[in-house]
Write an enzyme that holds these catalytic residues in place. Sequence first.
Site, PDB file in Angstrom:
ATOM      1  N   LYS A 115       5.754  -0.542  -2.977  1.00  0.00           N
ATOM      2  CA  LYS A 115       4.878  -1.354  -3.848  1.00  0.00           C
ATOM      3  C   LYS A 115       5.569  -2.646  -4.272  1.00  0.00           C
ATOM      4  O   LYS A 115       4.915  -3.676  -4.415  1.00  0.00           O
ATOM      5  CB  LYS A 115       4.458  -0.564  -5.101  1.00  0.00           C
ATOM      6  CG  LYS A 115       3.595   0.636  -4.823  1.00  0.00           C
ATOM      7  CD  LYS A 115       2.227   0.257  -4.277  1.00  0.00           C
ATOM      8  CE  LYS A 115       1.382   1.482  -4.001  1.00  0.00           C
ATOM      9  NZ  LYS A 115       0.602   1.492  -2.807  1.00  0.00           N
ATOM     10  N   LYS A 197      -0.271   4.747   8.310  1.00  0.00           N
ATOM     11  CA  LYS A 197      -1.245   5.810   8.067  1.00  0.00           C
ATOM     12  C   LYS A 197      -2.599   5.233   7.669  1.00  0.00           C
ATOM     13  O   LYS A 197      -2.679   4.064   7.285  1.00  0.00           O
ATOM     14  CB  LYS A 197      -0.724   6.726   6.969  1.00  0.00           C
ATOM     15  CG  LYS A 197      -0.422   5.973   5.682  1.00  0.00           C
ATOM     16  CD  LYS A 197      -0.070   6.875   4.522  1.00  0.00           C
ATOM     17  CE  LYS A 197       0.075   6.041   3.262  1.00  0.00           C
ATOM     18  NZ  LYS A 197      -0.040   6.726   2.022  1.00  0.00           N
ATOM     19  N   LYS A 200      -6.711   3.800   1.813  1.00  0.00           N
ATOM     20  CA  LYS A 200      -7.945   3.381   1.141  1.00  0.00           C
ATOM     21  C   LYS A 200      -8.082   1.873   1.092  1.00  0.00           C
ATOM     22  O   LYS A 200      -9.169   1.339   1.164  1.00  0.00           O
ATOM     23  CB  LYS A 200      -7.983   3.925  -0.286  1.00  0.00           C
ATOM     24  CG  LYS A 200      -8.324   5.389  -0.346  1.00  0.00           C
ATOM     25  CD  LYS A 200      -8.722   5.772  -1.765  1.00  0.00           C
ATOM     26  CE  LYS A 200      -8.086   7.071  -2.178  1.00  0.00           C
ATOM     27  NZ  LYS A 200      -6.766   6.952  -2.789  1.00  0.00           N
TER      28      LYS A 200
HETATM   29  P1  TYM Z   1      -4.063   9.057  -2.920  1.00  0.00           P
HETATM   30  O1  TYM Z   1      -5.264   8.709  -3.709  1.00  0.00           O
HETATM   31  O2  TYM Z   1      -3.316   7.969  -2.242  1.00  0.00           O
HETATM   32  O3  TYM Z   1      -4.443  10.095  -1.803  1.00  0.00           O
HETATM   33  C1  TYM Z   1      -5.146  11.262  -2.129  1.00  0.00           C
HETATM   34  C2  TYM Z   1      -4.685  12.421  -1.253  1.00  0.00           C
HETATM   35  O4  TYM Z   1      -4.868  12.101   0.128  1.00  0.00           O
HETATM   36  C3  TYM Z   1      -3.638  12.264   0.828  1.00  0.00           C
HETATM   37  N1  TYM Z   1      -3.555  11.224   1.865  1.00  0.00           N
HETATM   38  C4  TYM Z   1      -3.267  11.468   3.143  1.00  0.00           C
HETATM   39  N2  TYM Z   1      -2.989  12.624   3.789  1.00  0.00           N
HETATM   40  C5  TYM Z   1      -2.757  12.552   5.113  1.00  0.00           C
HETATM   41  N3  TYM Z   1      -2.811  11.384   5.818  1.00  0.00           N
HETATM   42  C6  TYM Z   1      -3.076  10.203   5.230  1.00  0.00           C
HETATM   43  N4  TYM Z   1      -3.167   9.085   5.943  1.00  0.00           N
HETATM   44  C7  TYM Z   1      -3.318  10.210   3.814  1.00  0.00           C
HETATM   45  N5  TYM Z   1      -3.618   9.239   2.899  1.00  0.00           N
HETATM   46  C8  TYM Z   1      -3.749   9.891   1.717  1.00  0.00           C
HETATM   47  C9  TYM Z   1      -2.555  12.079  -0.222  1.00  0.00           C
HETATM   48  O5  TYM Z   1      -1.359  12.711   0.175  1.00  0.00           O
HETATM   49  C10 TYM Z   1      -3.198  12.726  -1.432  1.00  0.00           C
HETATM   50  O6  TYM Z   1      -3.026  14.123  -1.400  1.00  0.00           O
HETATM   51  N6  TYM Z   1      -0.396   9.970  -6.148  1.00  0.00           N
HETATM   52  C11 TYM Z   1      -1.608  10.519  -5.575  1.00  0.00           C
HETATM   53  C12 TYM Z   1      -2.671  10.822  -6.610  1.00  0.00           C
HETATM   54  C13 TYM Z   1      -2.207  11.726  -7.681  1.00  0.00           C
HETATM   55  C14 TYM Z   1      -1.905  13.106  -7.556  1.00  0.00           C
HETATM   56  C15 TYM Z   1      -1.506  13.547  -8.856  1.00  0.00           C
HETATM   57  C16 TYM Z   1      -1.926  14.005  -6.494  1.00  0.00           C
HETATM   58  C17 TYM Z   1      -2.004  11.379  -8.982  1.00  0.00           C
HETATM   59  N7  TYM Z   1      -1.590  12.471  -9.690  1.00  0.00           N
HETATM   60  C18 TYM Z   1      -1.139  14.869  -9.102  1.00  0.00           C
HETATM   61  C19 TYM Z   1      -1.535  15.333  -6.726  1.00  0.00           C
HETATM   62  C20 TYM Z   1      -1.164  15.745  -8.023  1.00  0.00           C
HETATM   63  C21 TYM Z   1      -2.164   9.487  -4.620  1.00  0.00           C
HETATM   64  O7  TYM Z   1      -1.850   8.344  -4.670  1.00  0.00           O
HETATM   65  O8  TYM Z   1      -3.088   9.961  -3.787  1.00  0.00           O
END
Ligand code: TYM
Length: 335
Positions: A115, A197, A200
């Site tokens: 970031k 990867k 969003k």
């Molecule tokens: P976020 O919003 O980026 O993504 C949500 C979930 O999707 C998974 N993910 C992926 N898995 C496989 N391949 C990909 N290309 C890919 N892109 C995203 C992420 O691993 C995630 O499981 N920090 C977290 C949000 C969060 C969270 C938490 C998760 C905040 N607090 C507590 C678990 C527990 C995040 O940025 O996810």
Amino acid sequence: MEKQKEVVVSGLRPTGLLHLGNYFGALRNYVRMQEDYDCYFFVADWHSLTTHPDTKSLGENVRRVLAENIACGLDPEKVCLYLQSSVPEIAELYLYLNMLAYKGELEKTTTFKDKVRQQPENINAGLLTYPVLMTADIIIHRALYVPVGKDQEQHLEMARNYAQRFNHRYGELFPEPQAYNFGQELIKIPSLDGTGKMSKSENQFATIYLADDDDLIRKKVMKAKTDSGPLEKNSVKPDYIENLFQLMRLVSKSEIVHAFEKDFNECQIRYGDLKKQLADDIVSFISPIREKAVAIYSDTKYLKEVIQKGGENARERANETIRMARELIGLNYFS
Ligand code: TYM
């Protein structure tokens, strides 16, 4: 006596539309876990402020993420579905955990370093302590399992450290949460251009969103990078070809995947055919989800009821945890 179910927590940030990475990394596991675990799934709206300070489209994104969660098969009658910002106890626990988190280790976190590179004009303290807030999200429910994709592995390792430090400093309260993927290793869904990867908010033409229409899906898949095919039998696949096979293993029938694997190994593969088949199978997979999500998104009254009820349930357990945490820390001076 009925055995208490183990607690599961996970969340998604409302920073854009959900994609196949979110589905296969996270949502698919949520849906499978809802039958057997006590599940808390939430929209991480506070986390999105670390990278998206402009909140103009936040409301719409939150409603969409909720609708897409339900369209993928989450049942708000079976799981607690809520907004992070509905549970102020998370912010309180975040504050306590911040005293147990050190600047040096936070600065070394991979996502923080990424970031810093991506948004050098906005290196805020929320970004630095992102893994601390994430820990609070998880341990506020004293969760054991956290279904996430591979990109969150390091955050989970940090969550275990913070839980351990709290227990060590103030007394045993938190289990050490484990990252979870059904029966296998955590996964990473690659982008279609072979670099990085699916995401969003970046790489949008190389990411397949659950809201993409059939034509757009076909266009994106047909544009994926390939080459003129292997020159020797049984060669190792280049990354960008392996990525296409990885997607195919997730959405296509196994006979189809085997047939293309065989063609590849015998140097007979026609990538145009492979991409057409992959596009067809992704379309069949996504279109029912997309249609359901549109219908749910437009039912604002229903969504409001879901998050109201979810927020109340989440707060109930969170409040129990905070009361115990305060007591262990020694903040109840007059009891
Ligand atoms: P976020 O919003 O980026 O993504 C949500 C979930 O999707 C998974 N993910 C992926 N898995 C496989 N391949 C990909 N290309 C890919 N892109 C995203 C992420 O691993 C995630 O499981 N920090 C977290 C949000 C969060 C969270 C938490 C998760 C905040 N607090 C507590 C678990 C527990 C995040 O940025 O996810």
